[in-house]
Write a protein that holds these residues in place. Structure first.
Motif, PDB file in Angstrom:
ATOM      1  N   ARG A   5       8.276  18.130  10.727  1.00 17.56           N
ATOM      2  CA  ARG A   5       9.046  19.240  11.297  1.00 17.56           C
ATOM      3  C   ARG A   5       8.890  20.512  10.461  1.00 17.56           C
ATOM      4  O   ARG A   5       9.063  21.612  10.972  1.00 17.56           O
ATOM      5  N   GLN A   6       8.592  20.355   9.188  1.00 21.13           N
ATOM      6  CA  GLN A   6       8.386  21.523   8.349  1.00 21.13           C
ATOM      7  C   GLN A   6       6.956  22.045   8.432  1.00 21.13           C
ATOM      8  O   GLN A   6       6.726  23.244   8.524  1.00 21.13           O
ATOM      9  N   LYS A   7       5.992  21.120   8.409  1.00 20.68           N
ATOM     10  CA  LYS A   7       4.593  21.524   8.312  1.00 20.68           C
ATOM     11  C   LYS A   7       3.859  21.539   9.642  1.00 20.68           C
ATOM     12  O   LYS A   7       2.794  22.146   9.757  1.00 20.68           O
ATOM     13  N   GLY A   8       4.410  20.852  10.654  1.00 19.17           N
ATOM     14  CA  GLY A   8       3.694  20.734  11.913  1.00 19.17           C
ATOM     15  C   GLY A   8       2.649  19.633  11.841  1.00 19.17           C
ATOM     16  O   GLY A   8       2.480  18.968  10.806  1.00 19.17           O
ATOM     17  N   PRO A   9       1.920  19.403  12.936  1.00 17.22           N
ATOM     18  CA  PRO A   9       0.909  18.336  12.963  1.00 17.22           C
ATOM     19  C   PRO A   9      -0.179  18.582  11.916  1.00 17.22           C
ATOM     20  O   PRO A   9      -0.686  19.695  11.796  1.00 17.22           O
ATOM     21  N   SER A  10      -0.524  17.543  11.166  1.00 17.44           N
ATOM     22  CA  SER A  10      -1.568  17.706  10.134  1.00 17.44           C
ATOM     23  C   SER A  10      -2.280  16.395   9.872  1.00 17.44           C
ATOM     24  O   SER A  10      -2.227  15.848   8.775  1.00 17.44           O
ATOM     25  N   GLY A  11      -2.939  15.877  10.922  1.00 14.50           N
ATOM     26  CA  GLY A  11      -3.762  14.689  10.764  1.00 14.50           C
ATOM     27  C   GLY A  11      -2.978  13.500  10.239  1.00 14.50           C
ATOM     28  O   GLY A  11      -1.887  13.176  10.706  1.00 14.50           O
ATOM     29  N   LYS A  12      -3.546  12.849   9.219  1.00 20.31           N
ATOM     30  CA  LYS A  12      -2.910  11.675   8.602  1.00 20.31           C
ATOM     31  C   LYS A  12      -2.299  12.019   7.244  1.00 20.31           C
ATOM     32  O   LYS A  12      -1.986  11.133   6.449  1.00 20.31           O
ATOM     33  N   ASN A  13      -2.104  13.292   6.978  1.00 18.12           N
ATOM     34  CA  ASN A  13      -1.627  13.693   5.655  1.00 18.12           C
ATOM     35  C   ASN A  13      -0.277  13.096   5.294  1.00 18.12           C
ATOM     36  O   ASN A  13      -0.028  12.748   4.141  1.00 18.12           O
ATOM     37  N   GLN A  14       0.627  12.979   6.293  1.00 23.84           N
ATOM     38  CA  GLN A  14       1.969  12.494   5.985  1.00 23.84           C
ATOM     39  C   GLN A  14       1.946  11.056   5.462  1.00 23.84           C
ATOM     40  O   GLN A  14       2.471  10.759   4.402  1.00 23.84           O
ATOM     41  N   VAL A  15       1.343  10.158   6.237  1.00 23.38           N
ATOM     42  CA  VAL A  15       1.374   8.753   5.826  1.00 23.38           C
ATOM     43  C   VAL A  15       0.502   8.534   4.586  1.00 23.38           C
ATOM     44  O   VAL A  15       0.841   7.729   3.710  1.00 23.38           O
ATOM     45  N   ASP A  16      -0.577   9.272   4.470  1.00 21.79           N
ATOM     46  CA  ASP A  16      -1.427   9.130   3.281  1.00 21.79           C
ATOM     47  C   ASP A  16      -0.702   9.566   2.014  1.00 21.79           C
ATOM     48  O   ASP A  16      -1.008   9.088   0.924  1.00 21.79           O
ATOM     49  N   SER A  17       0.279  10.450   2.152  1.00 17.37           N
ATOM     50  CA  SER A  17       1.016  10.913   0.977  1.00 17.37           C
ATOM     51  C   SER A  17       1.884   9.811   0.370  1.00 17.37           C
ATOM     52  O   SER A  17       2.345   9.923  -0.768  1.00 17.37           O
ATOM     53  N   LEU A  18       2.111   8.716   1.142  1.00 18.79           N
ATOM     54  CA  LEU A  18       2.947   7.616   0.660  1.00 18.79           C
ATOM     55  C   LEU A  18       2.144   6.499   0.006  1.00 18.79           C
ATOM     56  O   LEU A  18       2.735   5.516  -0.454  1.00 18.79           O
ATOM     57  N   LEU A  19       0.824   6.639  -0.045  1.00 22.97           N
ATOM     58  CA  LEU A  19       0.014   5.577  -0.632  1.00 22.97           C
ATOM     59  C   LEU A  19       0.450   5.315  -2.077  1.00 22.97           C
ATOM     60  O   LEU A  19       0.582   6.249  -2.885  1.00 22.97           O
ATOM     61  N   ALA A  20       0.679   4.027  -2.378  1.00 21.46           N
ATOM     62  CA  ALA A  20       1.213   3.660  -3.695  1.00 21.46           C
ATOM     63  C   ALA A  20       0.247   4.019  -4.813  1.00 21.46           C
ATOM     64  O   ALA A  20       0.662   4.212  -5.958  1.00 21.46           O
ATOM     65  N   SER A  21      -1.043   4.121  -4.500  1.00 23.52           N
ATOM     66  CA  SER A  21      -2.032   4.428  -5.545  1.00 23.52           C
ATOM     67  C   SER A  21      -2.024   5.884  -5.945  1.00 23.52           C
ATOM     68  O   SER A  21      -2.658   6.273  -6.904  1.00 23.52           O
ATOM     69  N   ARG A  22      -1.293   6.716  -5.187  1.00 20.69           N
ATOM     70  CA  ARG A  22      -1.272   8.140  -5.513  1.00 20.69           C
ATOM     71  C   ARG A  22      -0.340   8.416  -6.678  1.00 20.69           C
ATOM     72  O   ARG A  22       0.653   7.755  -6.852  1.00 20.69           O
TER      73      ARG A  22
ATOM     74  N   LEU B 243       0.808  -1.217   0.000  1.00 21.24           N
ATOM     75  CA  LEU B 243       0.000   0.000   0.000  1.00 21.24           C
ATOM     76  C   LEU B 243       0.841   1.266   0.000  1.00 21.24           C
ATOM     77  O   LEU B 243       0.364   2.336  -0.375  1.00 21.24           O
ATOM     78  N   TYR B 244       2.097   1.151   0.450  1.00 17.50           N
ATOM     79  CA  TYR B 244       2.919   2.342   0.668  1.00 17.50           C
ATOM     80  C   TYR B 244       4.244   2.263  -0.086  1.00 17.50           C
ATOM     81  O   TYR B 244       4.836   1.197  -0.201  1.00 17.50           O
ATOM     82  N   LYS B 245       4.686   3.424  -0.522  1.00 16.08           N
ATOM     83  CA  LYS B 245       5.991   3.534  -1.153  1.00 16.08           C
ATOM     84  C   LYS B 245       7.062   3.640  -0.060  1.00 16.08           C
ATOM     85  O   LYS B 245       6.869   4.361   0.923  1.00 16.08           O
ATOM     86  N   PRO B 246       8.196   2.942  -0.211  1.00 14.71           N
ATOM     87  CA  PRO B 246       9.247   3.029   0.814  1.00 14.71           C
ATOM     88  C   PRO B 246       9.809   4.448   0.911  1.00 14.71           C
ATOM     89  O   PRO B 246       9.873   5.185  -0.077  1.00 14.71           O
ATOM     90  N   ILE B 247      10.207   4.814   2.118  1.00  7.25           N
ATOM     91  CA  ILE B 247      10.839   6.109   2.344  1.00  7.25           C
ATOM     92  C   ILE B 247      11.749   5.990   3.558  1.00  7.25           C
ATOM     93  O   ILE B 247      11.480   5.215   4.482  1.00  7.25           O
ATOM     94  N   ARG B 248      12.860   6.711   3.539  1.00  3.81           N
ATOM     95  CA  ARG B 248      13.739   6.727   4.710  1.00  3.81           C
ATOM     96  C   ARG B 248      13.077   7.547   5.820  1.00  3.81           C
ATOM     97  O   ARG B 248      12.426   8.560   5.567  1.00  3.81           O
ATOM     98  N   PHE B 249      13.306   7.135   7.076  1.00  8.23           N
ATOM     99  CA  PHE B 249      12.660   7.824   8.180  1.00  8.23           C
ATOM    100  C   PHE B 249      13.151   9.263   8.309  1.00  8.23           C
ATOM    101  O   PHE B 249      12.378  10.155   8.665  1.00  8.23           O
ATOM    102  N   ASP B 250      14.431   9.528   8.011  1.00 10.62           N
ATOM    103  CA  ASP B 250      14.900  10.913   8.129  1.00 10.62           C
ATOM    104  C   ASP B 250      14.187  11.828   7.140  1.00 10.62           C
ATOM    105  O   ASP B 250      13.896  12.989   7.441  1.00 10.62           O
ATOM    106  N   GLU B 251      13.871  11.314   5.952  1.00 10.01           N
ATOM    107  CA  GLU B 251      13.091  12.106   4.996  1.00 10.01           C
ATOM    108  C   GLU B 251      11.670  12.320   5.512  1.00 10.01           C
ATOM    109  O   GLU B 251      11.107  13.413   5.421  1.00 10.01           O
TER     110      GLU B 251
END
Length: 353
Positions: A336-353, A322-330
């Motif tokens: 840290r740039q955008k601040g708390p924003s729901g589930k937007n971060q993990v949803d951005s990695l969905l492979a279907s996107r 379901l998700y594209k691999p990404i390094r944790f530091d990335e």
């Protein structure tokens, strides 16, 4: 990553201590983000699961309870967890003493967006963002190569020793939990730890949170809705003042802490590794008009420089990655740039996107 905050930093605690009667506009959340206090009795009675670690450690029925909690809630409380209860109380007390120090003493440890380590009052570097009603101290704990106790508070006395002692006990608990999560997924006990990069390569950090009294708690949040970006989080709650809320469908459930329990929540990296079987769930912190609140969160994370993607043993024809691999530091940079924003971060990695 920018090196400076976009606006001057204001200590929320110092602001609260002036006796302001209204929340300044920069802390007032849009109407759809303001706290929700459930009036429905069925919602009010909901509670996150409580798990006895002595049962979860290798017993089939215990592993089933862990799996159910991770699938349905993403949160659970643990008892018989092996962390000394007196140590927990001393840690809470020491950090409360730190936050009661004069502002000029705390500002000796002021952080920046570049390192993030130290005393601060905001997340994210988006200019003119709505801010949270909280102050915090963030420090690196693992790997030991980046641990720098000289950056930790020197007051109150013994706080550095307490951080080391508490960090070591919670690290051991995290190792047990990662093994328990592996077994509950039907994997080899060391599978997730190997995916994290090995127990000698994992990262861990500690965030002490201070939520001052707020004159209009219905207009703001101590911490905005988000899911944690890392592996697992261990929360030492304030036993006297509730504040943590967990999303449950369209409702928010206020966590009622069990005496001497620690709260565990699943982070985005476990959601990715489990291919969405386990959920990192949105949570937020509400504030109180009459009482300050202190809590501590230890974040236990994968090694920062290896790609994290779904475990191949958990992939099937009907459930591909379901998700594209990404390094944790990335990945960590996003929050840290955008601040708390729901589930937007993990949803951005969905492979279907």
């Amino acid at each position: 990553m920018v090196a400076c905050w976009p606006e001057p930093i204001v200590s929320v605690q110092a602001l609260s201590q002036t006796g302001v009667s209204t929340v300044p506009n920069r802390y007032v959340k849009p109407a759809h983000e303001r706290p929700v206090y459930n009036s429905d009795q069925s919602d009010a009675d909901l509670e996150i699961p409580v798990i006895d670690m002595s049962d979860a450690w290798g017993k089939p029925e215990g592993l089933l309870r862990v799996r159910s909690a991770c699938e349905e809630w993403g949160f659970f409380q643990v008892v018989n967890h092996g962390v000394n209860h007196t140590l927990m109380e001393r840690m809470r007390g020491a950090w409360r003493e730190f936050f009661e120090l004069p502002l000029e003493e705390k500002r000796k440890y002021a952080n920046s967006p570049e390192t993030y380590e130290g005393y601060g009052s905001r997340l994210g570097v988006v200019k003119d963002a709505k801010l949270d009603w909280s102050d915090y101290f963030y420090l690196n704990y693992l790997p030991s190569s980046i641990r720098n106790p000289s950056k930790w508070p020197s007051q109150p006395p013994k706080i550095r020793e307490l951080i080391e002692e508490y960090g070591e006990e919670v690290r051991k608990l995290c190792e047990r939990l990662v093994e328990t999560l592996s077994k509950s997924l039907g994997l080899e006990p060391n599978h997730l730890m190997k995916a994290f990069g090995g127990d000698d390569k994992v990262g861990a950090s500690l965030r002490a949170n201070f939520y001052p009294k707020c004159p209009q708690p219905h207009l703001t949040l101590g911490l905005s809705s988000h899911s944690d970006p890392g592996g697992i989080t261990i929360v030492l709650p304030d036993e006297k003042v509730a504040g943590l809320q967990v999303r449950r469908g369209e409702s928010w459930v206020t966590v009622k802490s069990v005496p001497n329990a620690l709260i565990v929540n699943i982070g985005d990296q476990i959601q990715i590794l489990s291919n969405g079987i386990y959920k990192s769930v949105e949570h937020q912190v509400i504030v109180n008009s009459g009482m300050d609140r202190v809590s501590l969160a230890l974040f236990y994370n994968p090694r920062s420089d290896i790609p994290i993607g779904p475990v191949k043993e958990l992939l099937t024809e009907n459930r591909p990655a379901l998700y594209k691999p990404i390094r944790f530091d990335e990945y960590r940079l996003l929050i840290r740039q955008k601040g708390p924003s729901g589930k937007n971060q993990v949803d951005s990695l969905l492979a279907s996107r």
